[in-house]
Write a protein that holds these residues in place. Structure first.
Motif, PDB file in Angstrom:
ATOM      1  N   PRO A 189      63.063  -5.184  37.460  1.00  0.00           N
ATOM      2  CA  PRO A 189      62.808  -3.834  37.978  1.00  0.00           C
ATOM      3  C   PRO A 189      61.591  -3.186  37.321  1.00  0.00           C
ATOM      4  CG  PRO A 189      65.117  -4.109  37.367  1.00  0.00           C
ATOM      5  CD  PRO A 189      64.375  -5.301  36.832  1.00  0.00           C
ATOM      6  N   MET A 190      60.848  -2.454  38.118  1.00  0.00           N
ATOM      7  CA  MET A 190      59.684  -1.715  37.641  1.00  0.00           C
ATOM      8  C   MET A 190      59.855  -0.246  37.979  1.00  0.00           C
ATOM      9  SD  MET A 190      57.535  -3.933  36.295  1.00  0.00           S
ATOM     10  CE  MET A 190      57.595  -5.735  36.195  1.00  0.00           C
TER      11      MET A 190
ATOM     12  N   PRO B 256      59.512  -6.737  27.686  1.00  0.00           N
ATOM     13  CA  PRO B 256      59.022  -5.732  26.741  1.00  0.00           C
ATOM     14  C   PRO B 256      57.642  -5.231  27.135  1.00  0.00           C
ATOM     15  CG  PRO B 256      58.819  -7.916  25.805  1.00  0.00           C
ATOM     16  CD  PRO B 256      59.577  -8.073  27.096  1.00  0.00           C
ATOM     17  N   VAL B 257      57.338  -4.011  26.749  1.00  0.00           N
ATOM     18  CA  VAL B 257      56.039  -3.435  27.106  1.00  0.00           C
ATOM     19  C   VAL B 257      54.897  -4.173  26.419  1.00  0.00           C
ATOM     20  CG1 VAL B 257      56.950  -1.157  27.633  1.00  0.00           C
ATOM     21  CG2 VAL B 257      56.258  -1.689  25.287  1.00  0.00           C
ATOM     22  N   THR B 258      55.206  -4.995  25.405  1.00  0.00           N
ATOM     23  CA  THR B 258      54.154  -5.781  24.765  1.00  0.00           C
ATOM     24  C   THR B 258      53.630  -6.865  25.679  1.00  0.00           C
ATOM     25  OG1 THR B 258      55.882  -7.135  23.751  1.00  0.00           O
ATOM     26  CG2 THR B 258      54.923  -5.376  22.405  1.00  0.00           C
TER      27      THR B 258
ATOM     28  N   ALA C 236      50.342 -24.186  26.082  1.00  0.00           N
ATOM     29  CA  ALA C 236      49.797 -23.172  26.990  1.00  0.00           C
ATOM     30  C   ALA C 236      49.951 -21.807  26.335  1.00  0.00           C
ATOM     31  CB  ALA C 236      50.518 -23.201  28.328  1.00  0.00           C
ATOM     32  N   PHE C 237      48.955 -20.958  26.531  1.00  0.00           N
ATOM     33  CA  PHE C 237      48.954 -19.622  25.956  1.00  0.00           C
ATOM     34  C   PHE C 237      48.620 -18.596  27.030  1.00  0.00           C
ATOM     35  CE2 PHE C 237      47.745 -22.533  22.562  1.00  0.00           C
ATOM     36  CZ  PHE C 237      48.579 -22.132  21.520  1.00  0.00           C
ATOM     37  N   ASN C 238      49.237 -17.434  26.922  1.00  0.00           N
ATOM     38  CA  ASN C 238      48.865 -16.312  27.785  1.00  0.00           C
ATOM     39  C   ASN C 238      47.676 -15.592  27.174  1.00  0.00           C
ATOM     40  OD1 ASN C 238      51.017 -17.044  29.338  1.00  0.00           O
ATOM     41  ND2 ASN C 238      52.341 -15.355  28.716  1.00  0.00           N
ATOM     42  N   TRP C 239      46.739 -15.203  28.039  1.00  0.00           N
ATOM     43  CA  TRP C 239      45.511 -14.575  27.549  1.00  0.00           C
ATOM     44  C   TRP C 239      45.129 -13.391  28.420  1.00  0.00           C
ATOM     45  CZ3 TRP C 239      42.778 -13.734  23.544  1.00  0.00           C
ATOM     46  CH2 TRP C 239      41.518 -13.142  23.673  1.00  0.00           C
ATOM     47  N   GLY C 240      44.794 -12.285  27.776  1.00  0.00           N
ATOM     48  CA  GLY C 240      44.317 -11.103  28.475  1.00  0.00           C
ATOM     49  C   GLY C 240      44.002 -10.016  27.471  1.00  0.00           C
ATOM     50  N   GLY C 241      43.854  -8.810  27.974  1.00  0.00           N
ATOM     51  CA  GLY C 241      43.533  -7.698  27.090  1.00  0.00           C
ATOM     52  C   GLY C 241      44.686  -7.216  26.249  1.00  0.00           C
ATOM     53  N   GLY C 242      45.911  -7.611  26.628  1.00  0.00           N
ATOM     54  CA  GLY C 242      47.085  -7.187  25.875  1.00  0.00           C
ATOM     55  C   GLY C 242      47.489  -5.756  26.174  1.00  0.00           C
ATOM     56  N   ALA C 243      48.544  -5.315  25.505  1.00  0.00           N
ATOM     57  CA  ALA C 243      49.131  -4.001  25.786  1.00  0.00           C
ATOM     58  C   ALA C 243      48.134  -2.863  25.577  1.00  0.00           C
ATOM     59  CB  ALA C 243      50.375  -3.792  24.923  1.00  0.00           C
ATOM     60  N   ASN C 244      47.197  -3.016  24.642  1.00  0.00           N
ATOM     61  CA  ASN C 244      46.226  -1.948  24.384  1.00  0.00           C
ATOM     62  C   ASN C 244      45.222  -1.774  25.517  1.00  0.00           C
ATOM     63  OD1 ASN C 244      47.349  -1.370  21.883  1.00  0.00           O
ATOM     64  ND2 ASN C 244      45.976  -2.748  20.776  1.00  0.00           N
TER      65      ASN C 244
ATOM     66  N   TRP D 151      53.217  -5.105  37.963  1.00  0.00           N
ATOM     67  CA  TRP D 151      52.831  -4.966  36.550  1.00  0.00           C
ATOM     68  C   TRP D 151      52.672  -6.358  35.969  1.00  0.00           C
ATOM     69  CZ3 TRP D 151      55.421  -6.883  32.262  1.00  0.00           C
ATOM     70  CH2 TRP D 151      55.082  -6.360  31.006  1.00  0.00           C
ATOM     71  N   TYR D 152      51.570  -6.589  35.290  1.00  0.00           N
ATOM     72  CA  TYR D 152      51.446  -7.803  34.501  1.00  0.00           C
ATOM     73  C   TYR D 152      50.611  -7.499  33.262  1.00  0.00           C
ATOM     74  CZ  TYR D 152      50.869 -12.332  32.596  1.00  0.00           C
ATOM     75  OH  TYR D 152      50.933 -13.371  31.701  1.00  0.00           O
ATOM     76  N   VAL D 153      51.201  -7.756  32.106  1.00  0.00           N
ATOM     77  CA  VAL D 153      50.519  -7.600  30.829  1.00  0.00           C
ATOM     78  C   VAL D 153      50.802  -8.849  30.014  1.00  0.00           C
ATOM     79  CG1 VAL D 153      50.379  -6.264  28.686  1.00  0.00           C
ATOM     80  CG2 VAL D 153      50.700  -5.081  30.873  1.00  0.00           C
ATOM     81  N   SER D 154      49.772  -9.431  29.443  1.00  0.00           N
ATOM     82  CA  SER D 154      49.920 -10.634  28.629  1.00  0.00           C
ATOM     83  C   SER D 154      50.335 -10.274  27.211  1.00  0.00           C
ATOM     84  CB  SER D 154      48.596 -11.400  28.554  1.00  0.00           C
ATOM     85  OG  SER D 154      48.115 -11.726  29.837  1.00  0.00           O
ATOM     86  N   ASP D 155      51.396 -10.896  26.736  1.00  0.00           N
ATOM     87  CA  ASP D 155      51.718 -10.833  25.314  1.00  0.00           C
ATOM     88  C   ASP D 155      50.866 -11.899  24.635  1.00  0.00           C
ATOM     89  OD1 ASP D 155      52.719 -10.973  22.753  1.00  0.00           O
ATOM     90  OD2 ASP D 155      54.826 -10.816  23.356  1.00  0.00           O
ATOM     91  N   THR D 156      49.876 -11.476  23.883  1.00  0.00           N
ATOM     92  CA  THR D 156      48.924 -12.417  23.295  1.00  0.00           C
ATOM     93  C   THR D 156      49.226 -12.729  21.832  1.00  0.00           C
ATOM     94  OG1 THR D 156      47.381 -10.657  22.645  1.00  0.00           O
ATOM     95  CG2 THR D 156      47.127 -11.596  24.856  1.00  0.00           C
TER      96      THR D 156
END
Length: 356
Positions: A140-141, A156-158, A265-273, A307-312
């Protein structure tokens, strides 16, 4: 082995991330073999830029990743391979799923087999995608003025971690996900040194942003020309956007530490910030260019994540990476570069953009 003695293969090396990585590699004295079909409009300019900056350190191979014989030749004598060549748009995969399969799955297979035959010692580092996790429709979002955010204890929001189950949606998600798994399995089955970076939304210089891919640059280009931006959905979708300069840092660190991360494999992006909604980015573009962009809305597109945020955390620890650039600073840098590349319908003076 010193950088000057190395030859690095970069498939899709005339593209957005590939050309930025190739530039950094050549700047460090490495020879870079650019394998690219040049099918994407505008990438010829990236290749011209690389050759003008680095001369003989850039070795262009104009060929299709689906051509196994050319790929076999291109892998001969390389010390590492970065794999960016791909069909990159969900919309294109829906219209032509066979081409999507051939490019993303068969093309990746061709590279892996070529490296296995010609340079089995060479690391292979693959650019995957957050789409391997599906549309997260099971979670759910909740909407908010700042965009969607998870309303579920397992999100988690992270951000999304690597333990999240894979869930391929759309032909693009399936093809990239299958390629992702091939790359990892070649470490298990054949002992190749491979790694996968599942990327979120990357933006920055040399991006040929379109409506289907590269949305941050696309939004900026449209706004600077005074053209209307089309938002598919409600615009409250959230992504963790990441500057390409930080992304190149991650790929180079992955190469340096390949023995420690092989087969992972690793998730990569700008992260929560750097998690931001599309509408928030558009508001910031308005501040950068000095006027509000024109916006219209259209229906949601298949497989779009609210919503998609990478936990890096895992990749940051494994590669000892530093904090990413803030997205507002990165957006201004991209706008300044675009002013030198495009002729906006409503020009924005550089001093004005820098002062806002």
């Amino acid at each position: 082995m010193s950088g000057g003695e190395q030859t690095i293969l970069v498939t899709g090396g005339a593209g957005f991330v590939g050309s930025n990585l190739a530039d950094r590699l050549a700047t460090g004295g490495r020879r870079v073999r650019i394998y690219d079909s040049l099918n994407r409009p505008g990438v010829e300019a990236n290749l011209d830029w690389l050759t003008s900056r680095h001369g003989e350190l850039i070795e262009p191979v104009i060929a299709d990743i689906r051509d196994a014989d050319r790929m076999l030749q291109a892998a001969r004598g390389v010390d590492a391979a970065f794999h960016f060549a791909a069909q990159v748009a969900v919309t294109t995969s829906m219209a032509d799923p066979r081409a999507d399969l051939d490019i993303n799955i068969l093309g990746t297979f061709n590279l892996l087999e070529a490296v296995r035959a010609q340079a089995a010692h060479a690391p292979v580092i693959f650019a995957s995608t957050n789409k391997v996790y599906g549309d997260l429709s099971d979670c759910p979002m909740r909407p908010s003025p700042h965009g969607y955010h998870p309303d579920h204890p397992d999100l988690p929001v992270t951000g999304i971690g690597e333990d999240r189950p894979l869930d391929f949606h759309t032909p693009y998600g399936v093809s990239k996900g299958a390629a992702d798994q091939y790359v990892l399995d070649y470490a298990r089955s054949y002992g190749l040194r491979t790694a996968v970076l599942r990327m979120s939304c990357i933006y920055g210089q040399r991006q040929m942003g379109t409506e289907d891919q590269g949305w941050v640059a696309h939004f900026l280009i449209r706004a600077m020309r005074g053209e209307t931006i089309t938002l598919f959905g409600d615009g409250y979708q959230v992504r963790d956007i990441c500057d390409v300069r930080d992304t190149v840092d991650a790929y180079l660190a992955a190469l340096d530490r390949i023995d420690a991360i092989s087969g992972r494999a690793f998730n990569w992006g700008g992260g929560a910030n750097n998690a931001v909604s599309l509408l928030t980015v558009i508001d910031e573009i308005g501040r950068v260019i000095g006027h509000a962009p024109k916006v219209e809305f259209a229906d949601w597109r298949p497989g779009d994540q609210r919503w998609y945020v990478s936990d890096t955390a895992r990749i940051d620890k494994a590669l000892q990476l530093s904090q990413r650039r803030g997205w507002r600073d990165g957006l201004r840098d991209l706008a300044a570069w675009l002013e030198t590349q495009h002729a906006p319908a409503q020009p924005v003076p550089a001093m004005q953009a820098a002062a806002l």
